[in-house]
Design a protein around this motif. Structure first.
Motif, mmCIF file in Angstrom:
data_model
loop_
_atom_site.group_PDB
_atom_site.id
_atom_site.type_symbol
_atom_site.label_atom_id
_atom_site.label_comp_id
_atom_site.label_asym_id
_atom_site.label_seq_id
_atom_site.Cartn_x
_atom_site.Cartn_y
_atom_site.Cartn_z
ATOM 1 N N VAL A 147 0.860 -1.187 0.000
ATOM 2 C CA VAL A 147 0.000 0.000 0.000
ATOM 3 C C VAL A 147 0.894 1.233 0.000
ATOM 4 O O VAL A 147 1.711 1.420 0.895
ATOM 5 C CB VAL A 147 -0.915 0.023 1.243
ATOM 6 N N GLU A 148 0.745 2.044 -1.032
ATOM 7 C CA GLU A 148 1.531 3.276 -1.131
ATOM 8 C C GLU A 148 0.851 4.383 -0.322
ATOM 9 O O GLU A 148 -0.310 4.717 -0.565
ATOM 10 C CB GLU A 148 1.668 3.709 -2.598
ATOM 11 N N LEU A 149 1.590 4.938 0.641
ATOM 12 C CA LEU A 149 1.041 5.972 1.500
ATOM 13 C C LEU A 149 1.878 7.245 1.436
ATOM 14 O O LEU A 149 3.112 7.182 1.422
ATOM 15 C CB LEU A 149 0.999 5.490 2.958
ATOM 16 N N ALA A 150 1.208 8.386 1.401
ATOM 17 C CA ALA A 150 1.901 9.670 1.537
ATOM 18 C C ALA A 150 2.380 9.797 2.979
ATOM 19 O O ALA A 150 1.874 9.118 3.877
ATOM 20 C CB ALA A 150 0.948 10.813 1.184
ATOM 21 N N PRO A 151 3.393 10.654 3.240
ATOM 22 C CA PRO A 151 3.952 10.764 4.599
ATOM 23 C C PRO A 151 2.909 11.001 5.687
ATOM 24 O O PRO A 151 2.938 10.354 6.741
ATOM 25 C CB PRO A 151 4.923 11.940 4.481
ATOM 26 N N LYS A 152 1.963 11.934 5.477
ATOM 27 C CA LYS A 152 0.951 12.205 6.503
ATOM 28 C C LYS A 152 -0.001 11.021 6.661
ATOM 29 O O LYS A 152 -0.439 10.717 7.775
ATOM 30 C CB LYS A 152 0.165 13.468 6.160
#
Length: 235
Positions: A147-152
């Motif tokens: 799962v690709e997640l942005a930093p926040k």
């Protein structure tokens, strides 16, 4: 993870701040020793990055006073004073690491992560059901799917997973992830929760992120009374 950067040179402070925030950390800035000590006494930091050449006092004095606290965070000295004597003195006074300016940010980040791992009593890998979060490599997966997640997004999910089964208010999430006061008007938490649900819940039969009516959000395998996995309520 919350980090205090003590640096009076604005260009360097901004550079470090942007890099650490991009890596998913919450950052506070202090431009002198007095401000740094006030913040250290007011907050529980996971790490302090400390310049030695401050306008009001030597950084080593800040280090000594910080170490007098009952519980003190790890300290990484970041200084242009790179002589052997300076490094030895800093380490003898309780610094956990010493990096000489100029520096490459990738090295700073590697040292930050090493110090945070060393000081952590909490797991480096979090698992709830088939959802897994690698807090060191900052990677997430559900089942066999990455799962690709942005930093926040990663920071919110980590906070939810570390508090599994505990309802977290929007105020708590904002203050932990964004380090700012929640004004009751912004829907920033709801927006990010929707993003997270689309990535880790929507395609799976078991929903993990639950709305707790009148409070905020909770992550767990099962719902508790007053919670639901429906779309979030209006802020």
């Amino acid at each position: 993870m919350r980090i205090l950067v003590v640096e009076d040179e604005k260009r360097i402070a901004d550079f470090v701040n942007r890099g650490l925030e991009s890596a998913g950390y919450t950052v506070d800035l202090a431009e002198n020793g007095e401000a740094a000590l006030e913040l250290i006494h007011a907050h529980d930091y996971d790490l302090v990055i400390l310049d030695l050449m401050l306008p009001d006092m030597d950084g080593l004095s800040v280090l000594e006073k910080a170490r007098n606290r009952k519980v003190s965070p790890p300290v990484l000295i970041l200084s242009a004073r790179g002589g052997v004597d300076d490094r030895v003195k800093g380490l003898e006074l309780g610094a956990d690491d010493y990096l000489v300016k100029p520096f490459a940010f990738v090295e700073l980040l590697a040292r930050v992560r090493a110090l945070l791992r060393r000081g952590q009593s909490t797991p480096e890998r979090l698992v709830v059901g088939d959802l897994s979060l690698d807090c060191v490599r900052r990677k997430a997966s559900r089942g066999s799917e990455p799962v690709e997640l942005a930093p926040k997004e990663f920071s919110i999910l980590e906070y939810l997973m570390r508090n599994r089964g505990r309802p977290l208010s929007r105020t708590m999430i904002v203050e932990h992830v964004w380090d700012m006061e929640y004004d009751g008007l912004t829907n920033i938490v709801d927006v990010y929760i929707r993003h997270l649900r689309s990535k880790i819940d929507d395609r799976f039969p078991v929903k993990l992120i639950h709305t707790v009516r009148g409070i905020g959000y909770m992550l767990d395998l099962s719902e508790t009374p007053g919670s639901s996995s429906d779309k979030p309520e209006e802020a």
